[in-house]
Design a protein around this motif. Structure first.
Motif, PDB file in Angstrom:
ATOM      1  N   ALA A 130       1.043  -1.216  -0.040  1.00 53.72           N
ATOM      2  CA  ALA A 130      -0.165  -0.158  -0.053  1.00 53.72           C
ATOM      3  C   ALA A 130       0.754   1.303  -0.079  1.00 53.72           C
ATOM      4  O   ALA A 130       1.609   1.627   0.995  1.00 53.72           O
ATOM      5  N   GLY A 131       0.510   1.982  -1.030  1.00 53.40           N
ATOM      6  CA  GLY A 131       1.392   3.513  -1.007  1.00 53.40           C
ATOM      7  C   GLY A 131       3.032   3.241  -1.391  1.00 53.40           C
ATOM      8  O   GLY A 131       3.798   4.141  -1.311  1.00 53.40           O
ATOM      9  N   GLY A 132       3.369   1.789  -1.750  1.00 58.91           N
ATOM     10  CA  GLY A 132       4.732   1.607  -2.110  1.00 58.91           C
ATOM     11  C   GLY A 132       5.856   1.624  -0.743  1.00 58.91           C
ATOM     12  O   GLY A 132       6.757   2.251  -1.049  1.00 58.91           O
ATOM     13  N   LEU A 133       5.111   1.696   0.421  1.00 58.72           N
ATOM     14  CA  LEU A 133       5.937   1.873   1.422  1.00 58.72           C
ATOM     15  C   LEU A 133       6.817   0.838   2.247  1.00 58.72           C
ATOM     16  O   LEU A 133       7.641   0.959   2.687  1.00 58.72           O
ATOM     17  N   TYR A 134       6.283  -0.383   1.563  1.00 57.72           N
ATOM     18  CA  TYR A 134       7.060  -1.528   1.968  1.00 57.72           C
ATOM     19  C   TYR A 134       7.512  -1.402   3.602  1.00 57.72           C
ATOM     20  O   TYR A 134       8.764  -1.526   3.818  1.00 57.72           O
ATOM     21  N   PRO A 135       6.586  -1.518   4.492  1.00 60.21           N
ATOM     22  CA  PRO A 135       6.958  -1.746   5.789  1.00 60.21           C
ATOM     23  C   PRO A 135       7.414  -2.856   6.556  1.00 60.21           C
ATOM     24  O   PRO A 135       7.569  -2.788   7.816  1.00 60.21           O
ATOM     25  N   ILE A 136       7.575  -3.744   5.615  1.00 60.42           N
ATOM     26  CA  ILE A 136       8.048  -5.327   6.250  1.00 60.42           C
ATOM     27  C   ILE A 136       9.570  -5.619   6.013  1.00 60.42           C
ATOM     28  O   ILE A 136       9.794  -5.166   4.822  1.00 60.42           O
ATOM     29  N   LEU A 137      10.154  -5.884   7.015  1.00 58.99           N
ATOM     30  CA  LEU A 137      11.477  -6.053   6.889  1.00 58.99           C
ATOM     31  C   LEU A 137      11.635  -7.401   6.781  1.00 58.99           C
ATOM     32  O   LEU A 137      11.501  -8.417   7.544  1.00 58.99           O
ATOM     33  N   PRO A 138      12.217  -8.061   5.689  1.00 55.98           N
ATOM     34  CA  PRO A 138      12.566  -9.562   5.313  1.00 55.98           C
ATOM     35  C   PRO A 138      13.849  -9.892   5.998  1.00 55.98           C
ATOM     36  O   PRO A 138      14.975  -9.306   5.686  1.00 55.98           O
ATOM     37  N   LEU A 203       6.307  -0.644  12.590  1.00 59.94           N
ATOM     38  CA  LEU A 203       4.884  -0.150  12.821  1.00 59.94           C
ATOM     39  C   LEU A 203       4.840   1.284  12.677  1.00 59.94           C
ATOM     40  O   LEU A 203       3.761   1.649  12.201  1.00 59.94           O
ATOM     41  N   LYS A 204       5.871   2.151  12.692  1.00 58.58           N
ATOM     42  CA  LYS A 204       5.832   3.634  12.576  1.00 58.58           C
ATOM     43  C   LYS A 204       5.714   3.743  10.909  1.00 58.58           C
ATOM     44  O   LYS A 204       4.648   4.600  10.693  1.00 58.58           O
ATOM     45  N   ARG A 205       6.431   3.083  10.291  1.00 59.75           N
ATOM     46  CA  ARG A 205       6.191   3.221   8.751  1.00 59.75           C
ATOM     47  C   ARG A 205       4.773   2.710   8.368  1.00 59.75           C
ATOM     48  O   ARG A 205       4.169   3.591   7.454  1.00 59.75           O
ATOM     49  N   ALA A 206       4.367   1.804   9.037  1.00 56.83           N
ATOM     50  CA  ALA A 206       3.049   1.188   8.541  1.00 56.83           C
ATOM     51  C   ALA A 206       1.930   2.249   8.573  1.00 56.83           C
ATOM     52  O   ALA A 206       1.010   2.010   8.053  1.00 56.83           O
ATOM     53  N   ILE A 207       1.893   2.794   9.912  1.00 58.38           N
ATOM     54  CA  ILE A 207       0.898   3.654  10.175  1.00 58.38           C
ATOM     55  C   ILE A 207       0.984   5.193  10.009  1.00 58.38           C
ATOM     56  O   ILE A 207       0.038   5.785  10.176  1.00 58.38           O
ATOM     57  N   ARG A 211      -2.509   5.512   8.970  1.00 57.30           N
ATOM     58  CA  ARG A 211      -3.024   5.377  10.442  1.00 57.30           C
ATOM     59  C   ARG A 211      -3.469   3.844  10.747  1.00 57.30           C
ATOM     60  O   ARG A 211      -2.632   3.249  10.276  1.00 57.30           O
ATOM     61  N   LYS A 212      -4.496   3.806  11.610  1.00 55.17           N
ATOM     62  CA  LYS A 212      -4.712   2.338  12.141  1.00 55.17           C
ATOM     63  C   LYS A 212      -4.723   1.238  10.945  1.00 55.17           C
ATOM     64  O   LYS A 212      -4.466   0.055  11.071  1.00 55.17           O
ATOM     65  N   ARG A 213      -5.389   1.814   9.896  1.00 60.50           N
ATOM     66  CA  ARG A 213      -5.443   0.847   8.667  1.00 60.50           C
ATOM     67  C   ARG A 213      -4.140   0.302   7.968  1.00 60.50           C
ATOM     68  O   ARG A 213      -4.270  -0.583   7.650  1.00 60.50           O
ATOM     69  N   GLY A 214      -3.135   1.026   8.264  1.00 62.01           N
ATOM     70  CA  GLY A 214      -1.863   0.744   8.028  1.00 62.01           C
ATOM     71  C   GLY A 214      -1.220  -0.555   8.522  1.00 62.01           C
ATOM     72  O   GLY A 214      -0.697  -1.333   7.959  1.00 62.01           O
ATOM     73  N   TYR A 215      -1.703  -0.781   9.563  1.00 61.68           N
ATOM     74  CA  TYR A 215      -1.550  -2.360  10.264  1.00 61.68           C
ATOM     75  C   TYR A 215      -2.299  -3.365   9.546  1.00 61.68           C
ATOM     76  O   TYR A 215      -1.417  -4.362   9.364  1.00 61.68           O
ATOM     77  N   ARG A 216      -3.393  -2.960   9.137  1.00 61.71           N
ATOM     78  CA  ARG A 216      -4.168  -4.161   8.163  1.00 61.71           C
ATOM     79  C   ARG A 216      -3.097  -4.266   7.083  1.00 61.71           C
ATOM     80  O   ARG A 216      -3.103  -5.467   6.534  1.00 61.71           O
TER      81      ARG A 216
END
Length: 277
Positions: A130-138, A203-207, A211-216
């Motif tokens: 979402a948004g090209g943010l890639y908040p997951i660390l592999p 979590l910071k980048r995700a939301i 906002r909260k929807r970023g966690y989803r």
């Protein structure tokens, strides 16, 4: 300017951009909302899986619904496809692996590139974000120095999807590996394989944006990433994988060299050569 100086200049520029983006994030991030998301996430965490017990009714319910589909009781109409279900020799998920298996550095690099690497012309990856943010660390967990040829340090690594390199976050001694085993399997204390992929949520980048929807969105991305990895190893006929989230969350995240509050590990994907015995 020679190549070495050019690379150093690019690194300095990247650090400046990172510092500025961190400054901007601190300005726009809603810390009250961040704490709410962290609290919500922590409510899903296990301190110890042995504290989680099944009662008789739950066990009976599980036996009735496992491997079944959810179909509504009432619907208007159905249309039947003229296809037959596929047959596979074994489950797509593999829980037993050859213990002394190893993989070449370049082969593993291709798998990581295909799974999580950025395309040079778009900077996007093989899976949506979402948004090209890639908040997951592999992450890459190496529990045996012989499993990945060319890497002789056991530990938890971060895959740099731009430079295509492994960054050591935390080196493991034999004692620390035993501690990791306890947090993954408190009752049995064992590892499914000598190497695994981990997925941690920034979590910071995700939301910050959503906002909260970023966690989803972050949890959706974890699922997309593990499927991308599964598809990438499918070119190797002998490799299998197994997704696992039954570990002690905060302890394993800490043992991964990450902050359990801000970058929790959400999933581990074990893989290796399938043991068909």
């Amino acid at each position: 300017m020679n190549r070495r100086n050019e690379k150093q200049e690019l690194l300095v520029q990247k650090r400046r951009e990172d510092d500025f983006s961190n400054h901007l994030q601190a300005e726009v991030l809603n810390n009250r909302l961040l704490n709410e998301v962290i609290k919500m996430h922590q409510e899903t965490c296990w301190i110890s899986e042995i504290m989680f017990e099944y009662d008789k009714n739950l066990l009976e319910w599980m036996g009735l619904v496992e491997f079944t589909d959810i179909i509504p009781d009432y619907y208007e109409k159905s249309f039947q496809f003229s296809v037959e279900p596929d047959f596979v020799e074994r489950s797509r998920s593999c829980r037993t692996f050859v213990n002394d298996w190893s993989i070449e550095m370049d082969d593993f690099g291709e798998i990581l590139r295909d799974s999580f690497g950025r395309f040079s012309n778009t900077l996007s990856k093989n899976y949506p974000s979402a948004g090209g943010l890639y908040p997951i660390l592999p992450l890459v967990y190496i529990f045996n120095k012989n499993v990945l040829k060319g890497v002789d340090i056991k530990g938890c690594y971060l895959f740099n999807s731009t430079q295509f390199e492994l960054i050591l976050l935390k080196e493991y001694s034999e004692q620390s590996i035993e501690e990791v085993k306890k947090q993954i399997n408190p009752t049995d204390s064992f590892l499914f394989s000598n190497i695994a992929i981990g997925y941690a949520i920034d979590l910071k980048r995700a939301i910050t944006k959503y906002r909260k929807r970023g966690y989803r969105y972050a949890l959706i991305e974890v699922g997309a990433m593990c499927q991308s990895f599964r598809e990438s190893i499918s070119k190797f006929n002998n490799l299998g994988d197994f997704c696992f989230a039954g570990f002690n969350d905060n302890a394993l995240t800490y043992l991964s060299g990450l902050n359990p509050r801000l970058a929790p590990v959400a999933l581990i994907q074990w893989f290796g050569e399938k043991n068909d015995v």
